[in-house]
Design a protein around this motif. Structure first.
Motif, short mmCIF file in Angstrom:
data_model
loop_
_atom_site.label_atom_id
_atom_site.label_comp_id
_atom_site.label_asym_id
_atom_site.label_seq_id
_atom_site.Cartn_x
_atom_site.Cartn_y
_atom_site.Cartn_z
N PRO A 147 -6.47 -33.04 -50.97
CA PRO A 147 -6.03 -31.86 -51.76
C PRO A 147 -5.59 -30.68 -50.90
O PRO A 147 -5.49 -29.57 -51.41
CB PRO A 147 -7.30 -31.51 -52.53
CG PRO A 147 -8.40 -31.84 -51.57
CD PRO A 147 -7.94 -33.04 -50.80
N ASN A 148 -5.33 -30.90 -49.61
CA ASN A 148 -5.00 -29.80 -48.71
C ASN A 148 -3.51 -29.45 -48.76
O ASN A 148 -2.66 -30.31 -49.01
CB ASN A 148 -5.40 -30.16 -47.28
CG ASN A 148 -6.88 -30.45 -47.14
OD1 ASN A 148 -7.70 -29.67 -47.61
ND2 ASN A 148 -7.23 -31.56 -46.50
N VAL A 149 -3.21 -28.17 -48.50
CA VAL A 149 -1.84 -27.65 -48.53
C VAL A 149 -1.53 -27.01 -47.18
O VAL A 149 -2.39 -26.31 -46.62
CB VAL A 149 -1.68 -26.60 -49.66
CG1 VAL A 149 -0.27 -26.02 -49.66
CG2 VAL A 149 -2.01 -27.23 -51.01
N PRO A 150 -0.33 -27.23 -46.61
CA PRO A 150 0.02 -26.59 -45.34
C PRO A 150 -0.01 -25.06 -45.47
O PRO A 150 0.19 -24.51 -46.57
CB PRO A 150 1.44 -27.09 -45.06
CG PRO A 150 1.59 -28.32 -45.87
CD PRO A 150 0.74 -28.12 -47.10
N PRO A 151 -0.21 -24.36 -44.37
CA PRO A 151 -0.23 -22.89 -44.42
C PRO A 151 1.14 -22.33 -44.77
O PRO A 151 2.17 -22.98 -44.58
CB PRO A 151 -0.66 -22.49 -43.01
CG PRO A 151 -0.29 -23.65 -42.15
CD PRO A 151 -0.46 -24.87 -43.00
N SER A 152 1.14 -21.10 -45.26
CA SER A 152 2.37 -20.44 -45.62
C SER A 152 3.26 -20.23 -44.39
O SER A 152 2.77 -19.97 -43.29
CB SER A 152 2.07 -19.09 -46.28
OG SER A 152 3.26 -18.41 -46.60
N ILE A 153 4.57 -20.35 -44.57
CA ILE A 153 5.53 -20.15 -43.48
C ILE A 153 5.80 -18.66 -43.34
O ILE A 153 6.16 -17.98 -44.31
CB ILE A 153 6.83 -20.92 -43.76
CG1 ILE A 153 6.55 -22.43 -43.79
CG2 ILE A 153 7.90 -20.59 -42.72
CD1 ILE A 153 7.74 -23.26 -44.19
N THR A 154 5.63 -18.15 -42.14
CA THR A 154 5.80 -16.70 -41.90
C THR A 154 7.11 -16.36 -41.21
O THR A 154 7.47 -15.18 -41.14
CB THR A 154 4.63 -16.17 -41.05
OG1 THR A 154 4.57 -16.90 -39.82
CG2 THR A 154 3.31 -16.34 -41.80
N ARG A 155 7.82 -17.34 -40.68
CA ARG A 155 9.08 -17.03 -39.99
C ARG A 155 10.13 -16.57 -41.00
O ARG A 155 10.07 -16.91 -42.20
CB ARG A 155 9.58 -18.25 -39.22
CG ARG A 155 9.71 -19.51 -40.05
CD ARG A 155 10.22 -20.68 -39.22
NE ARG A 155 10.02 -21.93 -39.93
CZ ARG A 155 10.82 -22.40 -40.86
NH1 ARG A 155 11.89 -21.70 -41.23
NH2 ARG A 155 10.57 -23.56 -41.45
N ASP A 156 11.13 -15.82 -40.51
CA ASP A 156 12.19 -15.29 -41.36
C ASP A 156 13.55 -15.82 -40.94
O ASP A 156 14.57 -15.14 -41.10
CB ASP A 156 12.18 -13.76 -41.34
CG ASP A 156 12.35 -13.22 -39.92
OD1 ASP A 156 12.39 -14.03 -38.96
OD2 ASP A 156 12.44 -11.98 -39.77
N TYR A 157 13.61 -17.02 -40.43
CA TYR A 157 14.87 -17.64 -40.00
C TYR A 157 14.80 -19.14 -40.30
O TYR A 157 13.72 -19.72 -40.39
CB TYR A 157 15.08 -17.41 -38.49
CG TYR A 157 13.92 -17.85 -37.64
CD1 TYR A 157 13.81 -19.17 -37.17
CD2 TYR A 157 12.90 -16.96 -37.31
CE1 TYR A 157 12.73 -19.58 -36.42
CE2 TYR A 157 11.81 -17.36 -36.55
CZ TYR A 157 11.74 -18.67 -36.10
OH TYR A 157 10.65 -19.08 -35.35
N PRO A 158 15.94 -19.80 -40.46
CA PRO A 158 15.94 -21.23 -40.74
C PRO A 158 15.75 -22.07 -39.48
O PRO A 158 16.05 -21.62 -38.37
CB PRO A 158 17.32 -21.47 -41.35
CG PRO A 158 18.18 -20.41 -40.74
CD PRO A 158 17.29 -19.21 -40.53
N VAL A 159 15.27 -23.28 -39.65
CA VAL A 159 15.06 -24.22 -38.54
C VAL A 159 15.48 -25.61 -38.99
O VAL A 159 15.69 -25.87 -40.19
CB VAL A 159 13.58 -24.26 -38.10
CG1 VAL A 159 13.11 -22.89 -37.64
CG2 VAL A 159 12.69 -24.80 -39.21
N VAL A 160 15.60 -26.51 -38.02
CA VAL A 160 15.68 -27.93 -38.31
C VAL A 160 14.24 -28.43 -38.40
O VAL A 160 13.51 -28.46 -37.41
CB VAL A 160 16.46 -28.70 -37.24
CG1 VAL A 160 16.42 -30.20 -37.51
CG2 VAL A 160 17.90 -28.22 -37.17
N LEU A 161 13.82 -28.79 -39.60
CA LEU A 161 12.43 -29.16 -39.85
C LEU A 161 12.31 -30.68 -39.86
O LEU A 161 12.85 -31.35 -40.76
CB LEU A 161 11.96 -28.59 -41.19
CG LEU A 161 10.47 -28.67 -41.48
CD1 LEU A 161 9.68 -27.76 -40.51
CD2 LEU A 161 10.18 -28.27 -42.93
N LYS A 162 11.60 -31.23 -38.89
CA LYS A 162 11.50 -32.68 -38.75
C LYS A 162 10.33 -33.21 -39.59
O LYS A 162 9.20 -32.73 -39.45
CB LYS A 162 11.32 -33.06 -37.28
CG LYS A 162 12.46 -32.58 -36.38
CD LYS A 162 12.29 -33.05 -34.95
CE LYS A 162 12.54 -34.53 -34.85
NZ LYS A 162 12.56 -34.99 -33.43
#
Length: 294
Positions: A147-162
């Motif tokens: 039931p775990n959820v990844p932490p919130s994303i704090t960056r303000d720019y796009p990335v290539v997310l693998k």
């Protein structure tokens, strides 16, 4: 209508005179017949006249609707010309069909963050930045099991997310007496929770380790286009495929295997969730987030 009534009255007077002058049942029968004919003629005349009036009224309404006021036509033409000019003002390969805004690539003058103009400018900028993948930093996605959820994303720019996914089959102990053969993404049901941000380019690498020989793929509802990526990610046993998808819409989306028969693959456990954070802001802070899917 007045002429029609006069003709009917004259006809009726003539019938009455014939009725007085004549005798016998034959004359009465003729009188009754002529009376019915006069009534039928009168009804037909009223119906035809009513239809003519209705046609005239409708034609007048239609003409007025199709011929707007000259000033309104000028305003409409001017608005169309302005919008048409704006739609052809960008030559940087910006696909305006994907973003409901014909804004320049750079942000316009500062406006309130809750305004539609600001949001449209921001998303147009993010889409343009995502076009040049060579300039985007590469980042590994944080994948979690329910039931775990990844932490919130704090960056303000796009990335290539693998995102690396592997399809497998494994037996799982459901109760003390029963086991079930699950079809999985990354050996878990539901599949891993994926967290991303609008503007990211998700690079999905799907490897099929299903020893039964069944093909598998991923259909993610966050990916635009038919099939959500299933057509380009379908893999046979021991095969790996990689595809990239640009995220343009925030929200919580389902992903699942779309290999035939689709309901069977989903029912046996091949499903999961992807949460795409908006470009600005996120869900309200809470003590704990849970990942529950059935």
């Amino acid at each position: 209508m007045a002429n029609l009534r006069q003709s009917a009255n004259k006809l009726w007077i003539a019938i009455q005179r014939l009725s007085v002058a004549g005798t016998g049942s034959l004359m009465r029968t003729q009188t009754t017949t002529l009376r019915r004919q006069s009534r039928r003629s009168l009804g037909l005349g009223v119906a035809v006249s009513g239809a003519a009036v209705l046609w005239w009224f409708t034609s007048q309404r239609t003409v007025l609707a199709e011929a707007p006021h000259p000033d309104h036509h000028k305003r409409h033409t001017s608005h169309y010309a302005t919008a048409h000019a704006h739609a052809h003002a960008h030559t940087d390969g910006h696909d305006k069909r994907l973003v409901p805004h014909a804004a320049p690539v750079t942000l316009s003058k500062p406006v309130a963050h809750d305004s539609k103009a600001h949001v449209a400018d921001l998303y147009a900028k993010l889409e343009h930045e995502s076009l040049d993948l060579a300039k985007l930093p590469v980042e590994e996605a944080v994948l979690t099991s329910a039931p775990n959820v990844p932490p919130s994303i704090t960056r303000d720019y796009p990335v290539v997310l693998k995102v690396d996914l592997t399809t497998t089959i494994k037996k799982t102990q459901l109760t003390g007496a029963y086991k079930y053969e699950q079809w999985t993404f990354n050996d878990q049901v539901p599949g891993p929770f994926i967290r991303a941000r609008v503007g990211d380019v998700v690079e999905v690498t799907l490897t099929n380790k299903d020893e039964s020989g069944m093909p598998h793929n991923i259909d993610c509802h966050a990916f635009l286009g038919p099939g959500g990526g299933s057509a380009v990610t379908t893999t046979e046993e021991n095969q790996t495929k990689t595809a990239r998808f640009k995220l343009l819409c925030p929200g919580l989306f389902v992903y699942h295997c779309a290999a035939a028969p689709v309901p069977v693959h989903i029912a046996n456990g091949m499903f999961g969730l992807m949460y795409v954070q908006p470009a600005e802001g996120d869900l309200l802070p809470v003590d704990k987030e849970y990942y529950v899917m059935q």
